[in-house]
Design a protein around this motif. Structure first.
Motif, PDB file in Angstrom:
ATOM      1  N   ALA A  34       7.697  17.599  15.589  1.00 14.09           N
ATOM      2  CA  ALA A  34       6.471  17.248  14.887  1.00 14.09           C
ATOM      3  C   ALA A  34       6.367  17.920  13.513  1.00 14.09           C
ATOM      4  CB  ALA A  34       5.269  17.627  15.752  1.00 14.09           C
ATOM      5  N   GLU A  35       6.642  19.214  13.465  1.00 15.11           N
ATOM      6  CA  GLU A  35       6.419  19.950  12.211  1.00 15.11           C
ATOM      7  C   GLU A  35       7.479  19.597  11.173  1.00 15.11           C
ATOM      8  OE1 GLU A  35       6.861  21.256  15.205  1.00 15.11           O
ATOM      9  OE2 GLU A  35       4.873  21.942  15.837  1.00 15.11           O
ATOM     10  N   ALA A  36       8.688  19.243  11.649  1.00 14.38           N
ATOM     11  CA  ALA A  36       9.726  18.774  10.729  1.00 14.38           C
ATOM     12  C   ALA A  36       9.315  17.415  10.162  1.00 14.38           C
ATOM     13  CB  ALA A  36      11.067  18.670  11.458  1.00 14.38           C
ATOM     14  N   ASN A  37       8.761  16.554  11.013  1.00 15.93           N
ATOM     15  CA  ASN A  37       8.306  15.239  10.543  1.00 15.93           C
ATOM     16  C   ASN A  37       7.228  15.385   9.476  1.00 15.93           C
ATOM     17  OD1 ASN A  37       9.965  14.089  12.491  1.00 15.93           O
ATOM     18  ND2 ASN A  37       8.309  13.768  13.969  1.00 15.93           N
ATOM     19  N   LEU A 258      -1.195  -4.026  11.573  1.00 22.28           N
ATOM     20  CA  LEU A 258       0.244  -4.235  11.408  1.00 22.28           C
ATOM     21  C   LEU A 258       0.897  -4.408  12.760  1.00 22.28           C
ATOM     22  CD1 LEU A 258       1.359  -1.179  12.207  1.00 22.28           C
ATOM     23  CD2 LEU A 258       0.743  -0.736   9.860  1.00 22.28           C
ATOM     24  N   GLU A 259       2.104  -4.930  12.732  1.00 26.47           N
ATOM     25  CA  GLU A 259       2.856  -5.099  13.968  1.00 26.47           C
ATOM     26  C   GLU A 259       3.624  -3.809  14.241  1.00 26.47           C
ATOM     27  OE1 GLU A 259       5.605  -8.638  15.658  1.00 26.47           O
ATOM     28  OE2 GLU A 259       3.776  -8.969  14.468  1.00 26.47           O
ATOM     29  N   ILE A 260       3.317  -3.197  15.400  1.00 30.05           N
ATOM     30  CA  ILE A 260       3.905  -1.892  15.698  1.00 30.05           C
ATOM     31  C   ILE A 260       5.311  -2.052  16.266  1.00 30.05           C
ATOM     32  CG2 ILE A 260       3.682   0.123  17.215  1.00 30.05           C
ATOM     33  CD1 ILE A 260       0.611  -0.240  16.874  1.00 30.05           C
ATOM     34  N   THR A 261       6.250  -1.292  15.721  1.00 30.81           N
ATOM     35  CA  THR A 261       7.610  -1.287  16.258  1.00 30.81           C
ATOM     36  C   THR A 261       7.735  -0.179  17.301  1.00 30.81           C
ATOM     37  OG1 THR A 261       8.402  -2.024  14.108  1.00 30.81           O
ATOM     38  CG2 THR A 261      10.059  -1.162  15.620  1.00 30.81           C
ATOM     39  N   GLU A 262       7.280   1.005  16.934  1.00 27.74           N
ATOM     40  CA  GLU A 262       7.430   2.166  17.825  1.00 27.74           C
ATOM     41  C   GLU A 262       6.507   3.272  17.318  1.00 27.74           C
ATOM     42  OE1 GLU A 262       8.429   5.399  19.863  1.00 27.74           O
ATOM     43  OE2 GLU A 262       9.041   5.425  17.772  1.00 27.74           O
ATOM     44  N   ARG A 263       5.767   3.898  18.243  1.00 32.12           N
ATOM     45  CA  ARG A 263       4.668   4.778  17.819  1.00 32.12           C
ATOM     46  C   ARG A 263       5.020   6.239  17.586  1.00 32.12           C
ATOM     47  NH1 ARG A 263      -0.214   2.278  18.998  1.00 32.12           N
ATOM     48  NH2 ARG A 263       0.094   0.474  20.336  1.00 32.12           N
ATOM     49  N   ILE A 264       6.040   6.743  18.255  1.00 33.57           N
ATOM     50  CA  ILE A 264       6.263   8.195  18.210  1.00 33.57           C
ATOM     51  C   ILE A 264       6.567   8.638  16.772  1.00 33.57           C
ATOM     52  CG2 ILE A 264       7.717  10.102  19.033  1.00 33.57           C
ATOM     53  CD1 ILE A 264       8.071   8.498  21.629  1.00 33.57           C
ATOM     54  N   GLY A 265       5.846   9.649  16.330  1.00 35.96           N
ATOM     55  CA  GLY A 265       6.013  10.125  14.954  1.00 35.96           C
ATOM     56  C   GLY A 265       4.864   9.686  14.053  1.00 35.96           C
ATOM     57  N   ALA A 266       4.081   8.701  14.510  1.00 38.32           N
ATOM     58  CA  ALA A 266       3.004   8.184  13.652  1.00 38.32           C
ATOM     59  C   ALA A 266       1.920   9.235  13.409  1.00 38.32           C
ATOM     60  CB  ALA A 266       2.390   6.925  14.265  1.00 38.32           C
ATOM     61  N   GLY A 267       1.628  10.032  14.436  1.00 42.17           N
ATOM     62  CA  GLY A 267       0.611  11.078  14.271  1.00 42.17           C
ATOM     63  C   GLY A 267       1.050  12.109  13.235  1.00 42.17           C
ATOM     64  N   ALA A 306       9.126   9.363   8.964  1.00 42.59           N
ATOM     65  CA  ALA A 306       8.675   8.190   8.211  1.00 42.59           C
ATOM     66  C   ALA A 306       9.334   8.129   6.842  1.00 42.59           C
ATOM     67  CB  ALA A 306       7.158   8.252   8.051  1.00 42.59           C
ATOM     68  N   LYS A 307       9.980   7.015   6.544  1.00 38.95           N
ATOM     69  CA  LYS A 307      10.513   6.788   5.189  1.00 38.95           C
ATOM     70  C   LYS A 307       9.418   6.041   4.444  1.00 38.95           C
ATOM     71  CE  LYS A 307      14.172   5.933   2.265  1.00 38.95           C
ATOM     72  NZ  LYS A 307      13.167   6.118   1.212  1.00 38.95           N
ATOM     73  N   LEU A 308       8.818   6.707   3.473  1.00 36.57           N
ATOM     74  CA  LEU A 308       7.623   6.158   2.820  1.00 36.57           C
ATOM     75  C   LEU A 308       7.983   5.273   1.641  1.00 36.57           C
ATOM     76  CD1 LEU A 308       5.446   9.390   2.604  1.00 36.57           C
ATOM     77  CD2 LEU A 308       5.517   7.703   4.437  1.00 36.57           C
ATOM     78  N   PRO A 309       7.084   4.349   1.307  1.00 37.15           N
ATOM     79  CA  PRO A 309       7.232   3.674   0.018  1.00 37.15           C
ATOM     80  C   PRO A 309       7.040   4.704  -1.099  1.00 37.15           C
ATOM     81  CG  PRO A 309       5.267   2.890   1.205  1.00 37.15           C
ATOM     82  CD  PRO A 309       5.901   3.939   2.049  1.00 37.15           C
ATOM     83  N   PRO A 310       7.419   4.357  -2.345  1.00 36.99           N
ATOM     84  CA  PRO A 310       7.270   5.339  -3.427  1.00 36.99           C
ATOM     85  C   PRO A 310       5.830   5.855  -3.525  1.00 36.99           C
ATOM     86  CG  PRO A 310       8.377   3.349  -4.207  1.00 36.99           C
ATOM     87  CD  PRO A 310       7.937   3.074  -2.808  1.00 36.99           C
ATOM     88  N   ALA A 311       5.708   7.114  -3.958  1.00 38.38           N
ATOM     89  CA  ALA A 311       4.386   7.761  -3.992  1.00 38.38           C
ATOM     90  C   ALA A 311       3.393   6.959  -4.832  1.00 38.38           C
ATOM     91  CB  ALA A 311       4.522   9.176  -4.526  1.00 38.38           C
ATOM     92  N   GLN A 312       3.859   6.310  -5.927  1.00 38.96           N
ATOM     93  CA  GLN A 312       2.881   5.573  -6.758  1.00 38.96           C
ATOM     94  C   GLN A 312       2.360   4.339  -6.023  1.00 38.96           C
ATOM     95  OE1 GLN A 312       6.080   5.925  -7.737  1.00 38.96           O
ATOM     96  NE2 GLN A 312       6.851   4.188  -8.912  1.00 38.96           N
TER      97      GLN A 312
END
Ligand code: KDG
Length: 326
Positions: A34-37, A258-267, A306-312
């Protein structure tokens, strides 16, 4: 940029492609814990972030450290522990086939292989070395979760030490992350330790369902009455609306459809987004939107991190009008 430190165990993750484990021949490797995520999300959102942890002197440990470093996280205070292996968890993913032991599609189950791991050897001593102490001294925020006190007596002691450190303006954030599989029959101890951390934190994040399980209520008003101490108490409910008490005011923001693929890590992604926005001085409603946007990235992928979209792009979406958001 603002500075954050997260403290906790990292785990190698083996994600089964689909179906019950007895039928899953192929696994994708990933990084979790969790804390690494949370550290990875903070770093992607422009927060200078360090992760304090222990890994084994093994391939999974080197992989974890490399993943965090590649994500821009400072790993200078990660100890390589020659006496304990890196912890592992296997993520079983349902295919919804109805076959024996299969889970519904998009459901998943965690299987821990972490007893005696390097992460469970975390102790107050991990906060003392010059690098870790310096990072904590300079940090604007330190984040940990309810997983760590469940790992071992020494890891529990670490969380008590962490929350008792002089703050000098530094915020402490705590995500409940109640994991019954780690606490086993120690339910009373879990309730005591976790409640103390919620009370001791400046920012506490709770899932309504896990709060109901361990504190007997998932109702936001009842939880606020139970925990008046943290300046910010954030409650995520099962309808995916998140309510934040910020002092005396309450703000509520629904999740994205949205359509959920997999929840673990979302929190964890939610926590990272919320905390990054907080550190960047963003208002409470927008902080919750940052949380939801980061959670969306985790919900639409099979890995934890989570691989995020660009910060902007996140900044643009977080600034939508209420109508556009809904
Ligand atoms: O929130 C996701 C975590 O649960 C996962 O990465 C593994 O840290 C983990 C744990 O202990 O459950």
């Amino acid at each position: 940029p603002p500075r954050a430190v997260t403290v906790g165990e990292g785990l190698a993750v083996l994600v089964a492609r689909s179906g019950p484990l007895e039928q899953s021949a192929v696994f994708d490797r990933g990084a979790g814990g969790a804390e690494a995520n949370v550290a990875l999300v903070l770093a992607q959102l422009g927060v200078s972030t360090a992760w304090v942890s222990r890994v084994g002197d093994d391939g999974f440990g080197r992989y974890l450290v490399a993943q965090l470093a590649a994500g821009g996280v400072d790993v200078g205070a990660v100890t390589v522990d020659p006496d304990h292996p890196t912890g592992l968890y296997v993520k079983e993913r349902g295919s919804g086939s109805g076959a024996p032991h299969d889970l519904p599609a998009h459901a998943s189950r965690m299987h821990y292989y972490r007893a005696g791991s390097a992460g469970s050897a975390l102790s107050p001593a991990d906060l003392a070395p010059r690098i870790a102490a310096g990072l904590l001294d300079r940090a604007d925020l330190v984040h940990f979760t309810g997983i760590t006190p469940a790992l071992s007596a020494s890891a529990n002691e670490l969380t008590r030490t962490l929350i008792a450190l002089p703050r000098r303006g530094r915020l402490v954030s705590f995500d409940l992350n109640y994991r019954p599989a780690l606490w086993g029959s120690r339910v009373d101890a879990a309730a005591d330790e976790l409640a103390a951390h919620v009370r001791g934190a400046d920012v506490a994040l709770l899932g309504a369902d896990e709060a109901a399980e361990i504190f007997g209520t998932g109702d936001p008003a009842a939880l606020r009455a139970l925990f008046p101490e943290p300046a910010q108490l954030i409650i995520k409910n099962d309808k995916h609306t998140v309510l934040a008490f910020d002092g005396d005011t309450a703000v509520e923001v629904p999740a994205l459809a949205l359509e959920i693929t997999e929840r673990i890590g979302a929190g964890d992604a939610f926590a990272g987004g919320y905390l990054a926005a907080l550190l960047h001085g963003v208002d409470p409603r927008t902080r919750l939107r940052y949380g939801h946007l980061c959670a969306a990235a985790a919900l639409t992928a099979t890995g934890d991190a989570a691989k995020l979209p660009p910060a902007q792009e996140i900044r643009r979406l977080a600034a939508l009008t209420d109508r556009e958001w809904a």
